[in-house]
Design a protein around this motif. Structure first.
Motif, PDB file in Angstrom:
ATOM      1  N   ARG A  24       6.898 137.812 -17.360  1.00  0.00           N
ATOM      2  CA  ARG A  24       6.486 137.064 -18.522  1.00  0.00           C
ATOM      3  C   ARG A  24       5.507 136.187 -18.428  1.00  0.00           C
ATOM      4  N   ALA A  25       5.409 135.150 -17.322  1.00  0.00           N
ATOM      5  CA  ALA A  25       4.603 134.017 -17.469  1.00  0.00           C
ATOM      6  C   ALA A  25       3.315 134.437 -17.162  1.00  0.00           C
ATOM      7  N   ARG A  26       3.033 135.376 -16.027  1.00  0.00           N
ATOM      8  CA  ARG A  26       1.751 135.566 -15.484  1.00  0.00           C
ATOM      9  C   ARG A  26       0.958 136.542 -16.397  1.00  0.00           C
ATOM     10  N   LEU A  27       1.763 137.482 -16.962  1.00  0.00           N
ATOM     11  CA  LEU A  27       0.989 138.733 -17.508  1.00  0.00           C
ATOM     12  C   LEU A  27       1.353 138.667 -19.085  1.00  0.00           C
ATOM     13  N   GLY A  28       2.284 137.853 -19.383  1.00  0.00           N
ATOM     14  CA  GLY A  28       2.669 137.642 -20.922  1.00  0.00           C
ATOM     15  C   GLY A  28       3.269 139.014 -21.450  1.00  0.00           C
ATOM     16  N   LEU A  29       3.880 139.736 -20.359  1.00  0.00           N
ATOM     17  CA  LEU A  29       4.736 141.048 -20.841  1.00  0.00           C
ATOM     18  C   LEU A  29       5.959 140.559 -21.421  1.00  0.00           C
ATOM     19  N   GLU A  30       6.349 141.394 -22.429  1.00  0.00           N
ATOM     20  CA  GLU A  30       7.627 141.079 -23.242  1.00  0.00           C
ATOM     21  C   GLU A  30       8.651 142.257 -22.600  1.00  0.00           C
ATOM     22  N   ILE A  31       9.909 141.824 -21.851  1.00  0.00           N
ATOM     23  CA  ILE A  31      10.773 142.546 -21.354  1.00  0.00           C
ATOM     24  C   ILE A  31      11.776 142.878 -22.358  1.00  0.00           C
ATOM     25  N   ALA A  32      11.937 144.008 -22.921  1.00  0.00           N
ATOM     26  CA  ALA A  32      12.770 144.468 -23.751  1.00  0.00           C
ATOM     27  C   ALA A  32      14.268 144.646 -23.427  1.00  0.00           C
ATOM     28  N   GLY A  33      14.275 144.874 -22.040  1.00  0.00           N
ATOM     29  CA  GLY A  33      15.675 145.624 -21.668  1.00  0.00           C
ATOM     30  C   GLY A  33      15.888 145.259 -20.012  1.00  0.00           C
ATOM     31  N   GLY A  53      14.548 149.870  -8.091  1.00  0.00           N
ATOM     32  CA  GLY A  53      14.992 148.575  -8.677  1.00  0.00           C
ATOM     33  C   GLY A  53      14.969 147.665  -7.900  1.00  0.00           C
ATOM     34  N   VAL A  54      14.710 146.387  -8.756  1.00  0.00           N
ATOM     35  CA  VAL A  54      14.723 145.048  -8.178  1.00  0.00           C
ATOM     36  C   VAL A  54      16.061 144.730  -7.852  1.00  0.00           C
ATOM     37  N   ALA A  55      16.039 143.984  -6.614  1.00  0.00           N
ATOM     38  CA  ALA A  55      17.231 143.534  -6.322  1.00  0.00           C
ATOM     39  C   ALA A  55      18.036 142.638  -7.171  1.00  0.00           C
ATOM     40  N   PRO A  56      19.347 142.402  -7.483  1.00  0.00           N
ATOM     41  CA  PRO A  56      19.864 141.612  -8.408  1.00  0.00           C
ATOM     42  C   PRO A  56      19.588 140.303  -8.209  1.00  0.00           C
ATOM     43  N   GLY A  57      19.310 139.727  -7.029  1.00  0.00           N
ATOM     44  CA  GLY A  57      18.964 138.353  -6.474  1.00  0.00           C
ATOM     45  C   GLY A  57      17.711 138.260  -6.870  1.00  0.00           C
ATOM     46  N   ALA A  58      16.887 138.931  -6.891  1.00  0.00           N
ATOM     47  CA  ALA A  58      15.315 138.921  -7.097  1.00  0.00           C
ATOM     48  C   ALA A  58      15.045 139.301  -8.575  1.00  0.00           C
ATOM     49  N   ALA A  59      15.915 139.426  -9.543  1.00  0.00           N
ATOM     50  CA  ALA A  59      15.702 139.867 -10.945  1.00  0.00           C
ATOM     51  C   ALA A  59      14.949 138.748 -11.842  1.00  0.00           C
ATOM     52  N   ASP A  60      15.722 137.569 -11.660  1.00  0.00           N
ATOM     53  CA  ASP A  60      15.246 136.387 -12.380  1.00  0.00           C
ATOM     54  C   ASP A  60      13.642 136.098 -12.274  1.00  0.00           C
ATOM     55  N   ALA A  61      13.164 136.093 -10.802  1.00  0.00           N
ATOM     56  CA  ALA A  61      11.889 135.602 -10.629  1.00  0.00           C
ATOM     57  C   ALA A  61      11.022 136.804 -10.811  1.00  0.00           C
ATOM     58  N   PHE A  62      11.556 137.979 -11.097  1.00  0.00           N
ATOM     59  CA  PHE A  62      10.687 139.179 -11.245  1.00  0.00           C
ATOM     60  C   PHE A  62      10.345 139.043 -12.628  1.00  0.00           C
ATOM     61  N   ILE A  63      11.426 138.888 -13.505  1.00  0.00           N
ATOM     62  CA  ILE A  63      11.060 138.658 -14.979  1.00  0.00           C
ATOM     63  C   ILE A  63      10.429 137.689 -15.312  1.00  0.00           C
TER      64      ILE A  63
END
Ligand SMILES: *Cc1c(COP(=O)(O)O)cnc(C)c1O
Length: 227
Positions: free
Chosen positions: A159-168, A145-155
């Protein structure tokens, strides 16, 4: 040890009822919570018993085990919704994309890149429609899992670089801690990132998870018995 079909049916009915009670108490529609029946460690017989009760959403934590169990069932059923809830290795991404409708365990950039590349390459052979990011809310070194502090940047990167939709988002709270603060943290990260899916809650704590807004609960033992 596989429970008799009658026991699995009774367990499923009880779990569904409990989810509905907590959802209503929280002012939510029971249908807003998807029950993911976790069939890892159990065979086709157990799965057939759940299918006979109308259960269609299942969770598995290993690609190979899921392939062996579900490929024959896929041939006779077109309405299944399979979730990968275990860690995914980068050499299994193509297999996972062809087998699972939902992958709940995105947790590192290299994996996201591979999924993106393989999905493009596979085209219509890729079945996965929904991607969840796993957040290591307890920051446990042994847990994915991604650390809570790194989650925003990871998401944002996915989204931005790969255009992936994160559903949850998905989390597994530490075994020895109150789960509620972890569920609340996951819900907070989801809300500030505009993400609606929350996969949280297992056999021991799914009622708490629903009270905290879970849209998906992943339940194995309480339905199928011990593994
Ligand atoms: C095994 C597993 C579950 C189900 O756990 P139970 O306690 O048997 O309900 C849920 N989520 C994940 C990620 C799992 O690996």
């Amino acid at each position: 040890m596989t429970l008799p079909a009658t026991a699995i049916a009774a367990n499923l009915a009880e779990v569904r009822e409990r989810i509905a009670v907590v959802a209503r108490a929280a002012g939510r529609a029971p249908e807003s919570v998807t029950l993911v029946a976790v069939s890892k460690g159990h065979g086709t017989e157990a799965v057939q018993a759940a299918l006979a009760c109308g259960q269609r959403v299942f969770g598995e934590n290993r690609v190979q085990e899921a392939e062996a169990k579900w490929t024959p069932l896929r041939e006779i059923r077109t309405d299944l919704d399979l979730h990968l809830i275990g860690p995914l290795q980068t050499n299994k991404t193509a297999d996972a994309l062809q087998l699972f409708d939902t992958i709940e365990t995105l947790d590192r950039a290299r994996l996201v890149d591979r999924l993106h590349t393989d999905r493009d390459r596979l085209g219509t052979a890729a079945r996965t429609r929904a991607l969840f990011v796993q957040v290591n809310t307890g920051e446990e070194p042994q847990k994915a899992g991604v650390a809570p502090g790194a989650a925003d940047a990871f998401i944002a990167d996915a989204r931005a670089r790969l255009g992936l939709e994160i559903a949850g988002l998905m989390c597994i709270p530490p075994l020895d801690e109150e789960p509620a603060p972890h569920f609340a943290l996951l819900a907070k990260i989801a809300a500030r990132n505009g993400i609606s899916g929350l996969s949280m809650g297992m056999s021991a704590d799914y009622e708490t998870a629903v009270a905290f807004g879970a849209t998906h609960v992943r339940i194995g033992t309480a339905i199928f018995g011990a593994r």
